[in-house]
Scaffold this active site. Structure first.
Site, PDB file in Angstrom:
ATOM      1  N   GLU A 147       0.821  -1.222   0.000  1.00  0.00           N
ATOM      2  CA  GLU A 147       0.000   0.000   0.000  1.00  0.00           C
ATOM      3  C   GLU A 147       0.855   1.273   0.000  1.00  0.00           C
ATOM      4  O   GLU A 147       0.674   2.164   0.833  1.00  0.00           O
ATOM      5  CB  GLU A 147      -0.960  -0.008   1.210  1.00  0.00           C
ATOM      6  CG  GLU A 147      -1.983  -1.112   1.121  1.00  0.00           C
ATOM      7  CD  GLU A 147      -3.093  -1.052   2.173  1.00  0.00           C
ATOM      8  OE1 GLU A 147      -3.004  -0.245   3.119  1.00  0.00           O
ATOM      9  OE2 GLU A 147      -4.050  -1.825   2.045  1.00  0.00           O
ATOM     10  N   GLU A 176      -5.470  -8.382  -0.482  1.00  0.00           N
ATOM     11  CA  GLU A 176      -6.180  -8.104   0.779  1.00  0.00           C
ATOM     12  C   GLU A 176      -7.637  -7.857   0.430  1.00  0.00           C
ATOM     13  O   GLU A 176      -7.944  -6.901  -0.303  1.00  0.00           O
ATOM     14  CB  GLU A 176      -5.624  -6.877   1.510  1.00  0.00           C
ATOM     15  CG  GLU A 176      -4.308  -7.124   2.202  1.00  0.00           C
ATOM     16  CD  GLU A 176      -3.842  -5.946   3.054  1.00  0.00           C
ATOM     17  OE1 GLU A 176      -4.686  -5.256   3.667  1.00  0.00           O
ATOM     18  OE2 GLU A 176      -2.624  -5.719   3.090  1.00  0.00           O
TER      19      GLU A 176
END
Ligand code: AHR
Length: 485
Positions: free
Chosen positions: A171, A289
């Site tokens: 991320e 995710e």
């Protein structure tokens, strides 16, 4: 009674079922590792300190691939702290934790062998860079005769781990990420790191960070920029997404509509970059995710003291959550031609299908069941089933089909997965199915009667076959699996 129809035809194939779609995620976060999968001294541990009750549940769930060690954690992690005899205790700034480093790379690899899963490692591109990523890869995968590989041997691991799947950071578009970067900064770093890592081990497969979610202000532009930098050097682009009910059950039951659009948008962006750069190679997706997460209930951690293995986001899941998770799996399978890897976040305690008490029992949450049944029965080839049926109106996503469905076939066996997203109306489903075979067996998780109950074991679903047409009634807010073996 609303009616819906679909067709199962082996001619309408999407792609083979990639077993990597049934992945999970173990982060050094809260109690996922410590008192989750690893708890020396617990009555149910093996000689390595791994909880055998959790191992058994992970095997029962059918988890195939496990991403590690983060997540936000990886962006401040020194992997060397977690190998060998000297394990420094450190502050983990991502989750305000005291990290003892008792569990590290070699423990994780031993755990993957015990669980029978494939590892997916992430390197730190937040506080660290190319050199440390190559060092870690040399330690993990090089046979021997060099500083890092000999250190692994000295640490008692003679054979290389041969880890194939590697994530280039986590991320990196998120301002919360330690070492957050702009798309251009990250794209360059990821490209150079990927090229160098391939020199250490050319057999690896590399995942480039996409957006943290489709609501990020940089979504789309981020994907295009990082791919323009690193297209040749990587294999996959990542997606992350979490969904919550937050007082809107009808919208929440349609969450997979958003997942579906997110995937299509990222595929379009990747293919746009391919066209622009005149590439034949396709970049596939790693949805590494995904889950339900009641994040609006998460108070944040900025005012918390540093603690070891704190209780973080140990959400208790409901029957409605199980239906939505089942729909996410249907959606991932429907995109099996481009989504090659998917990891439900996370495996134990952190918004997880498996919960544990320190020193006590381990149990299945509601969302365990659709995952386990899908992983067990979705085999062979994914089939496009072209559902027709009523539409629902939602404030979150506009119009959404009430029926979500996909099928798989493997020789004579068939599996049909279906969700009725209507919160209050059952759906009569007919499906044309090919050939003849054994009897049809149906199982259902129905949330409509009590969507917030925290038990949702599957119950039998009545299925009739008339000629080549299957008839069943999907209860309101339900996930169903129909199999013929
Ligand atoms: O899975 C929990 C966290 O969610 C991960 O650490 C991070 O990558 C994401 O934002």
């Amino acid at each position: 009674m609303p009616q819906a129809h679909l067709t199962l035809d082996p001619a309408f194939s999407i792609a083979p079922v990639n077993r990597r779609l049934f992945g999970s995620f173990v982060e050094h976060m809260g109690r996922c590792v410590y008192t989750g999968i690893y708890e020396p001294g617990h009555p149910a541990t093996d000689a390595d300190g791994f909880r055998t009750d959790v191992l058994e549940l992970a095997r029962e769930m059918g988890v195939t691939t496990v991403r590690y060690p983060g997540g936000n954690f990886v962006s401040g992690y020194r992997w060397e702290d977690g190998v060998g005899p000297d394990r420094p205790t450190r502050l983990d700034l991502a989750w305000r934790q005291i990290e003892t480093n008792a569990f590290g790379l070699n423990e994780f690899m031993a755990w993957t062998k015990a669980a029978g899963v494939e590892p997916m490692m992430a390197v730190n591109l937040g506080t660290r860079g190319l050199q440390e990523a190559c060092d870690l890869l040399e330690y993990a995968n090089h046979p021997g005769g060099t500083h890092w590989s000999d250190l692994r041997v000295k640490h008692g691991v003679a054979e290389p781990h041969d880890i194939r799947l590697w994530c280039l950071g986590n991320e990196m578009d998120g301002p919360w990420q330690i070492g957050h970067k702009t798309a251009a900064e990250y794209g360059r770093l990821a490209n150079e790191t990927a090229k160098a890592m391939r020199l250490v081990d050319p057999r690896i497969e590399l995942v480039l960070c996409g957006s943290s979610n489709s609501g990020m202000p940089t979504f789309g532009a981020w994907e295009a920029t990082v791919l323009e930098h690193a297209y040749d050097a990587v294999d996959y682009l990542s997606l992350h997404a979490y969904y919550e009910e937050n007082g809107d059950l009808p919208g929440f039951l349609c969450s997979a509509v958003d997942m579906d659009r997110f995937i299509s948008d990222v595929v379009s962006t990747a293919d746009h970059v391919a066209a622009k750069l005149r590439k034949r190679k396709k970049i596939n997706l790693s949805f590494d995710e995904w889950n339900v997460w009641n994040f609006s209930r998460f108070q944040g951690i900025e005012h918390e003291p540093f603690r070891h293995a704190p209780e973080l986001i140990e959400d208790t899941f409901t029957a409605a959550d199980a239906v939505v998770v089942g729909d996410f799996l249907i959606t991932l399978l429907r995109h099996a031609d481009r989504v090659s890897i998917a990891c439900q976040a996370q495996l134990a305690n952190i918004i997880a299908p498996i919960r544990t008490e320190p020193g006590g029992r381990a149990w299945r949450q509601t969302i365990f069941h659709p995952f386990a049944l899908t992983a067990r029965h979705a085999r062979g080839t994914v089939l496009r089933v072209e559902p027709t049926g009523p539409m629902l109106e939602t404030s979150r996503y506009g119009e959404a089909p009430a029926l979500s469905a996909v099928a798989t076939t493997d020789g004579d066996s068939l599996t049909l997965l279906a969700v009725n997203r209507s919160p209050d109306q059952a759906l009569d489903l007919t499906a044309r199915i090919p050939g003849t075979g054994g009897p049809l067996t149906g199982q259902v998780i129905a949330a409509g009667d009590d969507p917030h109950r925290t038990e949702a074991a599957p119950r039998p679903l009545a299925v009739e076959l008339h000629g080549d047409t299957l008839h069943t009634r999907l209860p309101a807010a339900s996930w169903a699996i129909i199999t013929r073996s």
